[in-house]
Design a protein around this motif. Sequence first.
Motif, PDB file in Angstrom:
ATOM      1  N   GLU A   1       9.356   7.267   7.610  1.00  0.00           N
ATOM      2  CA  GLU A   1       9.196   5.822   7.401  1.00  0.00           C
ATOM      3  C   GLU A   1       7.871   5.333   7.982  1.00  0.00           C
TER       4      GLU A   1
ATOM      5  N   ARG B   1       5.166   6.467   5.646  1.00  0.00           N
ATOM      6  CA  ARG B   1       5.167   5.661   4.411  1.00  0.00           C
ATOM      7  C   ARG B   1       4.460   4.321   4.647  1.00  0.00           C
ATOM      8  N   LEU B   2       4.794   3.652   5.751  1.00  0.00           N
ATOM      9  CA  LEU B   2       4.173   2.364   6.056  1.00  0.00           C
ATOM     10  C   LEU B   2       2.682   2.530   6.337  1.00  0.00           C
TER      11      LEU B   2
ATOM     12  N   LYS C   1       0.930   2.881   3.035  1.00  0.00           N
ATOM     13  CA  LYS C   1       0.922   1.584   2.341  1.00  0.00           C
ATOM     14  C   LYS C   1      -0.149   0.673   2.921  1.00  0.00           C
TER      15      LYS C   1
ATOM     16  N   ASP D   1       4.099  -5.759   6.837  1.00  0.00           N
ATOM     17  CA  ASP D   1       4.215  -4.304   6.908  1.00  0.00           C
ATOM     18  C   ASP D   1       3.759  -3.779   8.267  1.00  0.00           C
TER      19      ASP D   1
ATOM     20  N   LEU E   1       5.891  -1.603  10.873  1.00  0.00           N
ATOM     21  CA  LEU E   1       5.350  -0.375  11.448  1.00  0.00           C
ATOM     22  C   LEU E   1       5.426  -0.421  12.970  1.00  0.00           C
TER      23      LEU E   1
END
Length: 206
Positions: A43, A46-47, A50, A127, A131
């Motif tokens: 996770e 992924r962040l 992004k 986001d 994070l």
Amino acid sequence: MIMMGKKKNVMPGFGQMLHGKRIPLLVLDQKWHQLFLDDKPKEIERLEQKLNKQLATQGRLNQELKDMKVLKKKLMKNIVVNMDEIGEHGQETRKLQEDRRLITEINDKLEAEELQLEKLQEEMAEDNLLLMVETMEYCYRIMNSNEAEREELVVRIAQMRTELKTKIYRREAIEEQNRGIYAYLHDIFGAQVVDLFDLKYEDEYK
């Protein structure tokens, strides 16, 4: 750093406590990267990816806005310089009309891209907050695990120290007993006899 805007409720009541706090953009912080010397959780990775894409988009939008503002300034200057080309009846030349049309078009694009940039920055703030929360949870899990292990080691070390002291006392008692026995043997049988047995048992022990 970026100011947190509207964001998802990442934890009950937690988002409100963090509201208005200035959170550094983590993917640009080298110290943040040092927190993950091993593999990053999925996770968090992924962040991070992004946010990196969002940063690239932000850079592109900022450059486009800068270029359009430069072009607009140039067109405005052209209009001022060429104002004397207006005809007797106040009619603008085709060149002036085209410059005005381009300025209008640029203004529309500027407004659209500024809105896009504002929306993007709000999304990045959200986001980045997510994070940060994922990072905190990851780090506190590690610290809690380390603390549990540390406490276990404290207990084991204390036990080992007690055991070591017991063994030291036992070693000293054995040495003292051997010295006493050896002294009695000397007194009872004499040095010459004991020396013979010293040689005998020394070879056997070897």
